[in-house]
Structures are given as C-alpha cells and as structure tokens.
Design a protein around this motif. Sequence first.
Motif, PDB file in Angstrom:
ATOM      1  N   UNK A 200       0.804  -1.240   0.000  1.00  0.00           N
ATOM      2  CA  UNK A 200       0.000   0.000   0.000  1.00  0.00           C
ATOM      3  C   UNK A 200       0.828   1.277   0.000  1.00  0.00           C
ATOM      4  N   UNK A 201       2.131   1.209   0.248  1.00  0.00           N
ATOM      5  CA  UNK A 201       2.957   2.424   0.261  1.00  0.00           C
ATOM      6  C   UNK A 201       3.493   2.785  -1.113  1.00  0.00           C
ATOM      7  N   UNK A 202       3.312   1.922  -2.105  1.00  0.00           N
ATOM      8  CA  UNK A 202       3.844   2.227  -3.424  1.00  0.00           C
ATOM      9  C   UNK A 202       3.221   3.498  -3.989  1.00  0.00           C
ATOM     10  N   UNK A 203       4.094   4.320  -4.558  1.00  0.00           N
ATOM     11  CA  UNK A 203       3.649   5.604  -5.084  1.00  0.00           C
ATOM     12  C   UNK A 203       3.896   6.753  -4.131  1.00  0.00           C
ATOM     13  N   UNK A 204       4.276   6.440  -2.883  1.00  0.00           N
ATOM     14  CA  UNK A 204       4.462   7.493  -1.888  1.00  0.00           C
ATOM     15  C   UNK A 204       5.920   7.869  -1.673  1.00  0.00           C
ATOM     16  N   UNK A 205       6.848   7.044  -2.154  1.00  0.00           N
ATOM     17  CA  UNK A 205       8.280   7.312  -1.972  1.00  0.00           C
ATOM     18  C   UNK A 205       8.931   7.443  -3.346  1.00  0.00           C
ATOM     19  N   UNK A 206       9.525   8.580  -3.652  1.00  0.00           N
ATOM     20  CA  UNK A 206      10.153   8.761  -4.975  1.00  0.00           C
ATOM     21  C   UNK A 206      11.271   7.749  -5.214  1.00  0.00           C
ATOM     22  N   UNK A 207      11.367   7.259  -6.429  1.00  0.00           N
ATOM     23  CA  UNK A 207      12.446   6.365  -6.875  1.00  0.00           C
ATOM     24  C   UNK A 207      12.511   5.062  -6.078  1.00  0.00           C
ATOM     25  N   UNK A 208      11.400   4.643  -5.504  1.00  0.00           N
ATOM     26  CA  UNK A 208      11.442   3.391  -4.753  1.00  0.00           C
ATOM     27  C   UNK A 208      10.121   2.655  -4.893  1.00  0.00           C
ATOM     28  N   UNK A 209      10.223   1.358  -5.177  1.00  0.00           N
ATOM     29  CA  UNK A 209       9.050   0.485  -5.241  1.00  0.00           C
ATOM     30  C   UNK A 209       9.216  -0.590  -4.190  1.00  0.00           C
ATOM     31  N   UNK A 210       8.129  -0.858  -3.438  1.00  0.00           N
ATOM     32  CA  UNK A 210       8.182  -1.832  -2.357  1.00  0.00           C
ATOM     33  C   UNK A 210       7.589  -3.153  -2.821  1.00  0.00           C
ATOM     34  N   UNK A 211       8.361  -4.205  -2.619  1.00  0.00           N
ATOM     35  CA  UNK A 211       7.978  -5.543  -3.046  1.00  0.00           C
ATOM     36  C   UNK A 211       7.720  -6.385  -1.796  1.00  0.00           C
ATOM     37  N   UNK A 212       6.508  -6.883  -1.641  1.00  0.00           N
ATOM     38  CA  UNK A 212       6.228  -7.798  -0.543  1.00  0.00           C
ATOM     39  C   UNK A 212       6.979  -9.101  -0.761  1.00  0.00           C
ATOM     40  N   UNK A 213       7.308  -9.794   0.325  1.00  0.00           N
ATOM     41  CA  UNK A 213       8.103 -11.014   0.207  1.00  0.00           C
ATOM     42  C   UNK A 213       7.473 -12.002  -0.770  1.00  0.00           C
ATOM     43  N   UNK A 214       6.178 -12.240  -0.647  1.00  0.00           N
ATOM     44  CA  UNK A 214       5.511 -13.210  -1.507  1.00  0.00           C
ATOM     45  C   UNK A 214       5.515 -12.769  -2.970  1.00  0.00           C
ATOM     46  N   UNK A 215       5.613 -11.451  -3.222  1.00  0.00           N
ATOM     47  CA  UNK A 215       5.594 -10.954  -4.593  1.00  0.00           C
ATOM     48  C   UNK A 215       6.908 -11.201  -5.319  1.00  0.00           C
ATOM     49  N   UNK A 216       7.963 -11.524  -4.583  1.00  0.00           N
ATOM     50  CA  UNK A 216       9.249 -11.782  -5.229  1.00  0.00           C
ATOM     51  C   UNK A 216       9.163 -12.948  -6.207  1.00  0.00           C
ATOM     52  N   UNK A 217       8.209 -13.845  -5.988  1.00  0.00           N
ATOM     53  CA  UNK A 217       8.056 -14.986  -6.898  1.00  0.00           C
ATOM     54  C   UNK A 217       7.658 -14.524  -8.298  1.00  0.00           C
ATOM     55  N   UNK A 218       6.972 -13.383  -8.390  1.00  0.00           N
ATOM     56  CA  UNK A 218       6.582 -12.866  -9.699  1.00  0.00           C
ATOM     57  C   UNK A 218       7.781 -12.376 -10.506  1.00  0.00           C
ATOM     58  N   UNK A 219       8.907 -12.150  -9.830  1.00  0.00           N
ATOM     59  CA  UNK A 219      10.136 -11.749 -10.521  1.00  0.00           C
ATOM     60  C   UNK A 219      11.039 -12.944 -10.809  1.00  0.00           C
ATOM     61  N   UNK A 220      10.568 -14.139 -10.472  1.00  0.00           N
ATOM     62  CA  UNK A 220      11.370 -15.331 -10.701  1.00  0.00           C
ATOM     63  C   UNK A 220      12.181 -15.763  -9.505  1.00  0.00           C
ATOM     64  N   UNK A 221      11.898 -15.203  -8.327  1.00  0.00           N
ATOM     65  CA  UNK A 221      12.615 -15.582  -7.112  1.00  0.00           C
ATOM     66  C   UNK A 221      11.840 -16.667  -6.369  1.00  0.00           C
TER      67      UNK A 221
END
Length: 324
Positions: A200-221
Amino acid sequence: MTTELPLRSTVGGYRLVGAEQHVRRLAWLAAPFFHPAPADPATAWLVELTGPTTATGLPAAPTQPPHSAHWVTAARTLRIECPSDTWLPLIALRYLRTIDRAQALTRGAIPLHGAAVTAAGRGIVLVGNKRAGKTTAALSLVRSLDGRLVSNDDALLWSRAPGWVVTGGPRSTGIRLSSLPDHMPSLSPAALAKAAHAHPANGSVPDKTFLLTAEATALGCRLAPEARVDAIIELDAVAEVAELRRLDEDEAATMLNRHRELSADRRRRELLADLGDPAPRRAASVIAADVACYRYAHPRHGWLPDFITALDRVGSEQVPARER
C-alpha cells in the motif's frame, strides 16, 4: 466472519484471530517463514487483528494510516487496530516479526544487517552499508543462478552442527528504480511495477518500489525459510575496479561485528522494551572461525557480471594467515 489460524516459525507459535480476509492476508504475507501448524496454547502468542477503529495509540507515518498496537507480554497477547484493510495485515506482520526476532535472540541467534540467498548450491550472506548493493545482488543471484531468497534485510545466524545456518523473515523489499539497470537478468520498471502491485505504500516514496516477500516470486525468485551458511561477503561500493578478497579471521571478526544488529528490531521500541529488548548473547566474531568471509569492493554500477563470476572462487582460496 471471524476466524482463527495457527502459525509456527523457527522459534515460536502464534494464533491469528480476526476477520477471515485479514487473517488470510497476514498468513500470505508471513509465508514461508511462518507456516500453518498447531500452536502450543501455553506458549503461543495471540495476535488479534481489529479494524476499522478510531484509536490513535500510535502516530501515523506519512505513508500509512493511523493505527494502534496493544500488548500484554505476560499473557502473550497482541492486538492491532487499523482502519485500512490493506494496511492492517502489514502492520500486524511488523509486530509479529518483532516478537519472533526477540524470541530468536533469546535462543542464541545472531542478527546481521544483511541479505541471505542460496546460489549455485551455496548459502551466501551479503552484508554492507546502505547502498552497497545488497538487495541488487541478492535478487540477481537468485534470479540468475536458480537460487532461493532467504532474507533481504532480516538475517539471523544460528550455530547448528556441523556449521551455521541463516533464517530469514517476511520483510518488504524496497527497490530503487535507479538500481534496475544493474539487475541480472535485466529488470524493467514495468516488470517491477507488475510484480509489486500489493504494497500500500507504493507511489508514496520517490524512486522506490516496495515488493512484498511473496511478490518476489513474480520476478522469478523462489523463497526458502533457511539455508546453510557457506560464505559471508561484505559489499562495498567504493572501488573503480572490482576486487574479491578473502579476509583472515581477525579481519572477518571485525567486519562481522560491524554489521551485527544490536537489537531485535530497529523500530517498535515500546514493544521491545516490554519484551526486554534482548541483545545478541554472543559477538558475531564467533562466526569468523567457521565461515569463509570476504570483502567485495566494486564500482557503483555495472559490477554484477564480475560479482557472479567471482563467486566461483568463493570457498576455494586458502584462508590468509592470521597475524598474531
């Protein structure tokens, strides 16, 4: 509808109670470091999720709504109140992780400020100062070498015969958009945004995207709750030319103590005060005699290919003689 779900970690048991959507969301956020399993009623913490509420027991941060946390350590109860359905499970996870880390330290775990992965069949812990490249290296090693992500910023080292293991925790990963060109394989802003859609914090911090632990699988982790520790590498973005150097035992001891966390958590000080805020029982230098330690100095950009190649030498060199 109210539901209850028992969870277990490496060190403790917990009972989640609250609206089914909140409980299921918290369990998803905590996996695989906390897994569904019966909890001992005598020792388990009761974690209650409540919302919406008008409570303002804790001030709101600029990027999150007002919320409150109430606990009784003697009774092992924790209640989180928050008016936001998206924030409530995440805030509860932070307190759950603090309690779990505190219990880990009382059982002998040594916390390091670093990331932990498996890569090419070896368990590697990456330490270093801020902007040293720990997150970039950790995600790249996992994605490039069919590894496992154990921790991005939550490494706990345990002495278990015949050596050491590292356990991780469910901590969000902040990825700087300026670091994306250095990732291997390449990581585009669009691919990152598609994977990191739930914090829910994405979009609030410039130049930074927050990835939840479980979402790392979507990047191939792929994820793993623990790994054997074969090497610890300090990253240092200070050199013009990359260099990997094996540390002798004295150098390794100094380096490890430099990156040792001094508390069970950097935040949630009120909860830690009631828990006794356990400090590590042993200095991190005890690891130096058992685990190969290195320093990898590198340029700010373009260093990942050399680092991955250099890993072939990790564990193969003789330990430099210690000066006495």
